[in-house]
Every structure is written in C-alpha cells, then in structure tokens.
Write an enzyme that holds these catalytic residues in place. Sequence first.
Site, PDB file in Angstrom:
ATOM      1  CE  LYS A  31      -2.285  -0.823   3.703  1.00  0.00           C
ATOM      2  NZ  LYS A  31      -1.632  -2.116   4.003  1.00  0.00           N
ATOM      3  CB  THR A  33       5.350   0.641  -2.711  1.00  0.00           C
ATOM      4  OG1 THR A  33       6.291   0.190  -1.741  1.00  0.00           O
ATOM      5  CG2 THR A  33       6.060   0.842  -4.040  1.00  0.00           C
ATOM      6  CG  ASP A  57      -0.294   1.407   8.526  1.00  0.00           C
ATOM      7  OD1 ASP A  57      -0.380   1.058   9.724  1.00  0.00           O
ATOM      8  OD2 ASP A  57       0.046   0.641   7.615  1.00  0.00           O
ATOM      9  CG  ASN A 267       1.687  -3.709  -5.634  1.00  0.00           C
ATOM     10  OD1 ASN A 267       1.949  -3.112  -6.679  1.00  0.00           O
ATOM     11  ND2 ASN A 267       1.250  -3.075  -4.553  1.00  0.00           N
TER      12      ASN A 267
END
EC number: 3.6.-.-
Length: 347
Positions: A31, A33, A57, A267
């Site tokens: 997330k 990246t 986060d 990803n």
Amino acid sequence: MDFELEPTLESIVQQDTLKWIFVGGKGGVGKTTTSSSIAVQLALNHPNDQFLLISTDPAHNLSDAFCQKFGKDARKVDGLSNLSCMEIDPEAAMSDLQQQAQQYNNDPNDPLKSMMNDMTGSIPGIDEALSFMEVLKHIKSQKVDENDDKDKISYRTIIFDTAPTGHTLRFLQLPSTLQKLLSKFQALSGKFGPMMSMLGGGNQQEMFDKLNEVQKNVTEVNEQFTNPDLTTFVCVCISEFLSLYETERMIQELMSYNMDVNSIVVNQLLFADDDEKPCKRCVSRWKMQKKYLDQMAELYEDYHLVKMPLLGTEIRGVENLKKFSKFLLTPYDPKVNGDLVTSLEEK
C-alpha cells in the site's frame, strides 16, 4: 462490457476534480509503495499544484519509502517541491485530547463530563477518529483564499496511505459515526446546558460551540467522500486467494458507503513467461498468480486493473519511486522494461 478499461491509473492522475484519494488493502501488499507512487506521479504531472500524502497507518512507512523523516506536520519531500508528507500519531492525538478536556471542567464528578468521556470512549476505532480530526485540523489550517498569506499552501489533492483493511473501513465510517456522536452532544447541550451554566459550568457552551464547528466540517467532508468527482479509492492487493477475497469484501463495503472505487493495483507479479531461465518455483508461483489474475480480469472487467512487477529489492527514495511509479501509467512489459527493473534492483 463492450470495451476493456485501460490497465493504468492515468484517469486518476489526470482527473482535475479529485480532492481525496484513498489507498488501502490487506497488510503487506504494498500500500505504501503504491500510495507513494501515485503521489509522485501526481506531483510530476502537475508541477504547478501542491499535493499532500498522509499516512493513517500506525506502522508509518512513508519515512522509509522516501528515506526521509516525517511527522505530524506536513513536510516537503526532498526532490519534489510540490509534494508534502505527514504521519499522524493517534496516541499523541489522544493525549492532546485528554489535556484539552481538562480546560473545560476540572471536577471529576461532573456528570456531563463523565457522560461525554463514556461516549467518546465508545467510538468504534477511536484512534482513527483522532487521526481524522487531526487531518481536518491540518487541512483547515492550510486552506487559503486570495486574502491569505502567500506562504500558506492549498492542496489540489490529498492522498491517504491507510491502515490495513479493517482499520481503513472504520476510518471511512467516521464521518457518519462522528455526526451521530455530535448530535448526542448537542441534545445534551439543549437539556443540560442551562442547568450546567447555573452550576458554574460556564465553559460548557464554548465546548459545544466547538463541537458544532467540528460537525460542520465532518458533514462537509462526508459529502465530499461520497462524490465520485472529488473522491476515489484505489484497492491494492497481490494475486493470491486471501488477498483477492479481502479485496472483494472491501469493495462491497466501500460500495455500501457510496464511495467511488474503480481501480485495483496488483503488486508483486513475477511475469515468469517472459523470463529466459525461470526457476521451477518462479514458474509454479506465476501459474498460481496467473490463475487469480484471470479471475480478477473476469470479476473486475469494469475496473482499471493495474499489474505491477515483483522486484528483488524494496523501492526506496524519490528517484526510485519516480522510475517505478511510471508503471502505474504505462503497463509494465518485461521485454521492454526489463532493464529498468534490473537497474532498480541493483541500487
């Protein structure tokens, strides 16, 4: 559908009206990246506008992604003058809230104060609530008009690097949750306000006035979150069963909030078919990934499905993010982009 949507985030990067972009998914799927890459591409494609990337986060990985320390106040990214980052600390926000509460009434036996503490403590995801309020406070302090000082910043788009799925969804519930809570406080103000003033609680009105202001801000943001012209959600996953299951659950819940979601970033893909000498494990894993990719293509045919490659190293630093983030706008092709991936892995 009669046509296939392009497998990129070009439409998001080029959309002029977007004010909020949420990036979320299961833990460990990339997330940070992805959110950092989106923010970098926005900044590169719109050099005359300012952008803000916020981590909600608790793990806070933005500092690691950019190789630069960030905190609760927005700070410019080195090498990108029109991108700022901030990491919200829920525990610090909770401490500030408790300290502020003391200024209104120091009497621990005050029934209204006790009732308010109980109600505040019952908010689902109180840490996300405080994060949300911190965001509102910061954005309001940065918002400018023609009469404001020139050194203040007005952000074109704010990108959220959110917590893992469950926390993300609670965070998105907060506008409606806080509205209900503030409505209860207002009801208490009508019933007990005059009595508390007679008993010496003169500061109660000031407190309720502030709560009314908060409710106004929350209502405004809630309206923006459900407007597809202003807000969108980008789901991030990997091509595995549990991640696909979590993504579908999240999409269904986002739709129940009337939030716009039409992009999924997948990803850590191997693309072993294009490897000259793939190992057995790589081939086996790619077959598994391809199986779930095919399911996604069928299930999400009306979504932008972006496929990002697995690298042998972490993507860190602005320059590497600039290179890697290109694949969000131009689909990754192992035969064409293999050298670029190799150069990223060698750094």
